[in-house]
Write a protein that holds these residues in place. Structure first.
Motif, mmCIF file in Angstrom:
data_model
loop_
_atom_site.group_PDB
_atom_site.id
_atom_site.type_symbol
_atom_site.label_atom_id
_atom_site.label_comp_id
_atom_site.label_asym_id
_atom_site.label_seq_id
_atom_site.Cartn_x
_atom_site.Cartn_y
_atom_site.Cartn_z
ATOM 1 N N ALA A 62 -9.091 -3.374 -0.746
ATOM 2 C CA ALA A 62 -9.354 -2.526 0.417
ATOM 3 C C ALA A 62 -9.327 -1.051 0.029
ATOM 4 O O ALA A 62 -10.160 -0.248 0.485
ATOM 5 C CB ALA A 62 -8.319 -2.810 1.498
ATOM 6 N N ARG A 63 -8.397 -0.709 -0.824
ATOM 7 C CA ARG A 63 -8.305 0.676 -1.283
ATOM 8 C C ARG A 63 -9.592 1.093 -1.996
ATOM 9 O O ARG A 63 -10.126 2.190 -1.767
ATOM 10 C CB ARG A 63 -7.092 0.796 -2.204
ATOM 11 C CG ARG A 63 -6.676 2.215 -2.508
ATOM 12 C CD ARG A 63 -5.258 2.268 -3.050
ATOM 13 N NE ARG A 63 -5.038 1.306 -4.119
ATOM 14 C CZ ARG A 63 -4.044 0.413 -4.117
ATOM 15 N NH1 ARG A 63 -3.202 0.352 -3.108
ATOM 16 N NH2 ARG A 63 -3.888 -0.412 -5.124
ATOM 17 N N ALA A 64 -10.116 0.195 -2.833
ATOM 18 C CA ALA A 64 -11.352 0.500 -3.553
ATOM 19 C C ALA A 64 -12.532 0.654 -2.592
ATOM 20 O O ALA A 64 -13.399 1.513 -2.782
ATOM 21 C CB ALA A 64 -11.648 -0.609 -4.565
ATOM 22 N N ALA A 65 -12.573 -0.173 -1.546
ATOM 23 C CA ALA A 65 -13.671 -0.101 -0.574
ATOM 24 C C ALA A 65 -13.664 1.231 0.161
ATOM 25 O O ALA A 65 -14.712 1.885 0.318
ATOM 26 C CB ALA A 65 -13.546 -1.258 0.428
ATOM 27 N N ARG A 125 -4.810 -5.624 3.689
ATOM 28 C CA ARG A 125 -6.068 -4.864 3.681
ATOM 29 C C ARG A 125 -5.946 -3.597 4.531
ATOM 30 O O ARG A 125 -6.510 -2.561 4.186
ATOM 31 C CB ARG A 125 -7.219 -5.766 4.142
ATOM 32 C CG ARG A 125 -7.525 -6.850 3.121
ATOM 33 C CD ARG A 125 -8.505 -7.913 3.611
ATOM 34 N NE ARG A 125 -8.409 -9.096 2.758
ATOM 35 C CZ ARG A 125 -9.125 -10.197 2.883
ATOM 36 N NH1 ARG A 125 -10.035 -10.281 3.859
ATOM 37 N NH2 ARG A 125 -8.947 -11.219 2.069
ATOM 38 N N PHE A 126 -5.200 -3.681 5.622
ATOM 39 C CA PHE A 126 -4.955 -2.480 6.421
ATOM 40 C C PHE A 126 -4.121 -1.477 5.635
ATOM 41 O O PHE A 126 -4.359 -0.267 5.686
ATOM 42 C CB PHE A 126 -4.258 -2.849 7.733
ATOM 43 C CG PHE A 126 -4.084 -1.685 8.675
ATOM 44 C CD1 PHE A 126 -5.120 -0.790 8.912
ATOM 45 C CD2 PHE A 126 -2.880 -1.492 9.334
ATOM 46 C CE1 PHE A 126 -4.957 0.285 9.788
ATOM 47 C CE2 PHE A 126 -2.704 -0.427 10.204
ATOM 48 C CZ PHE A 126 -3.747 0.466 10.435
ATOM 49 N N ASP A 127 -3.148 -1.971 4.879
ATOM 50 C CA ASP A 127 -2.357 -1.073 4.029
ATOM 51 C C ASP A 127 -3.243 -0.374 3.004
ATOM 52 O O ASP A 127 -3.053 0.809 2.707
ATOM 53 C CB ASP A 127 -1.247 -1.847 3.316
ATOM 54 C CG ASP A 127 -0.085 -2.195 4.240
ATOM 55 O OD1 ASP A 127 0.031 -1.556 5.307
ATOM 56 O OD2 ASP A 127 0.686 -3.102 3.899
ATOM 57 N N GLY A 128 -4.225 -1.113 2.434
ATOM 58 C CA GLY A 128 -5.150 -0.485 1.494
ATOM 59 C C GLY A 128 -5.982 0.595 2.154
ATOM 60 O O GLY A 128 -6.243 1.655 1.547
ATOM 61 N N TYR A 129 -6.419 0.347 3.380
ATOM 62 C CA TYR A 129 -7.148 1.369 4.149
ATOM 63 C C TYR A 129 -6.279 2.607 4.340
ATOM 64 O O TYR A 129 -6.711 3.744 4.132
ATOM 65 C CB TYR A 129 -7.555 0.766 5.491
ATOM 66 C CG TYR A 129 -8.119 1.735 6.501
ATOM 67 C CD1 TYR A 129 -9.448 2.161 6.424
ATOM 68 C CD2 TYR A 129 -7.337 2.197 7.563
ATOM 69 C CE1 TYR A 129 -9.973 3.039 7.376
ATOM 70 C CE2 TYR A 129 -7.851 3.064 8.511
ATOM 71 C CZ TYR A 129 -9.164 3.488 8.416
ATOM 72 O OH TYR A 129 -9.687 4.353 9.353
ATOM 73 N N ARG A 130 -5.008 2.378 4.703
ATOM 74 C CA ARG A 130 -4.107 3.510 4.955
ATOM 75 C C ARG A 130 -3.726 4.246 3.684
ATOM 76 O O ARG A 130 -3.348 5.418 3.743
ATOM 77 C CB ARG A 130 -2.841 3.013 5.663
ATOM 78 C CG ARG A 130 -3.106 2.493 7.062
ATOM 79 C CD ARG A 130 -1.836 2.298 7.842
ATOM 80 N NE ARG A 130 -0.966 1.299 7.236
ATOM 81 C CZ ARG A 130 0.165 0.883 7.781
ATOM 82 N NH1 ARG A 130 0.575 1.405 8.938
ATOM 83 N NH2 ARG A 130 0.899 -0.041 7.193
ATOM 84 N N ASP A 131 -3.810 3.566 2.521
ATOM 85 C CA ASP A 131 -3.531 4.263 1.265
ATOM 86 C C ASP A 131 -4.504 5.418 1.048
ATOM 87 O O ASP A 131 -4.153 6.434 0.422
ATOM 88 C CB ASP A 131 -3.635 3.290 0.083
ATOM 89 C CG ASP A 131 -2.470 2.320 0.017
ATOM 90 O OD1 ASP A 131 -1.425 2.596 0.645
ATOM 91 O OD2 ASP A 131 -2.611 1.273 -0.657
#
Length: 346
Positions: free
Chosen positions: A181-184, A211-217
């Motif tokens: 998610a972070r990469a996206a 995946r939400f955590d990756g977005y928030r990163d």
């Protein structure tokens, strides 16, 4: 002419005689035991093939204390399982791995809370050697059910529960959901997108939370008007996209937590005449080819090896069963990598 009745069924003694070994040695080879030299193994296997010997399942179970069957428990309704390609790919991987080890797959589906009693009775009845369970939810009773049944279990997805004191840590296989998610989202930022919306999956599943955590990163100061809730389905993605456009018509990118929701978002954008990726860029998650390559335009997404994860789940369980029989402990857990796949939607 009258039909000839088949001859007598070949016995293990006949296999041993043909291979020139003792009955005990033939039994160890046929039942997957250890401690037999490879030349003897080859001779026994050749004798099995020549005689077309079929082991007696009941006798084999008594010797090995194994049924040769594995339960695959999916905590989702049947309609979801057969409409989401994620599940078919994971089942394909599990089935291939089990088949290579001469094990049978027994599929158990959780349609609703009323099914848990039936599933517990089956799992406790000695019908299977172990269980593979995935798509679990936060308050899912399946972990407690498999513990009470005394069944070795490998989970698909990071567990959301705490292992009781004195018990083994749950074994699982999962993708790097947060990193993917972070990469996206970083990809969308690198394209110059500033108002990146997020369509999330069910809040009671760890994959959606990660995946939400990756977005928030990447989107450190999350704007709640750019976040909408979905349910990993096409229709929920479409509804979330409608909601986002009502709140934030100025959004310029969307990251959806799976491909089905992303395809629903693309459908709404197309119906409204909003150019993709000209005005709004879209990225999904999973890289389900039947979805990502069929959308208009083709969907950029985060790839995870779903079939490979299924194989790993089965492999870890079977390895764990062997370790348990030898008293050497439980299998490990695995996090598989994810990669960004760029297509026309971004």
């Amino acid at each position: 002419m009258p039909e000839q009745s088949p001859g007598p069924r070949p016995t293990l003694e006949a296999v041993a005689a043909r291979a020139g070994v003792s009955r005990a040695t033939a039994s160890r080879v046929v039942n997957g035991g250890d401690g037999v030299r490879q030349p003897l193994v080859d001779r026994v296997r050749q004798a099995v093939e020549e005689l077309q010997y079929i082991p007696n399942h009941a006798a084999r179970t008594l010797v090995t204390r194994r049924t040769g069957a594995v339960a695959v428990v999916i905590a989702e309704p049947e309609i979801r399982i057969f409409s989401d390609p994620f599940f078919s790919r994971q089942l394909r991987g599990i089935g291939k791995e089990l088949a290579e080890h001469d094990a049978q797959l027994v599929l158990l589906i959780v349609e609703g809370p009323g099914d848990f009693g039936r599933i517990e009775r089956y799992l406790s009845g000695g019908h299977v050697d172990g269980a593979l369970a995935f798509s679990l939810h936060t308050d899912d009773p399946l972990p407690a059910i498999t513990r009470r049944a005394g069944l070795p279990t490998v989970y698909g997805g990071r567990p959301s529960w705490t292992t009781p004191p004195g018990e083994r840590t749950a074994s699982y296989v999962d993708a790097d959901n947060r990193g993917g998610a972070r990469a996206a989202v970083q990809h969308l930022r690198d394209l110059g997108r500033q108002r990146i919306a997020y369509i999330g999956g069910p809040a009671d599943q760890t994959s959606a939370l990660d995946r939400f955590d990756g977005y928030r990163d990447i989107q450190i100061d999350v704007d709640p008007t750019l976040v909408a809730q979905g349910a990993f389905t096409v229709e929920s993605g479409a509804r979330a996209m409608e909601e986002l456009l009502e709140r934030r018509p100025d959004l310029d990118a969307v990251f959806a937590a799976n491909d089905l929701m992303a395809s629903g978002a693309l459908r709404v954008l197309g119906e409204r005449g909003i150019p993709v990726p000209g005005q709004v860029a879209v990225v999904g998650f999973d890289d389900m080819a039947s979805v990502a390559e069929a959308t208009v335009p083709p969907l950029s997404t985060v790839r995870q090896d779903v079939e490979g994860q299924g194989r790993l789940m089965a492999r870890l369980l079977l390895r764990g069963l062997d370790r348990d029989r030898k008293g050497t402990g439980a299998p490990d857990s695995v996090i598989t990598p994810t990669t960004l796949v760029r297509r026309a939607s971004s």
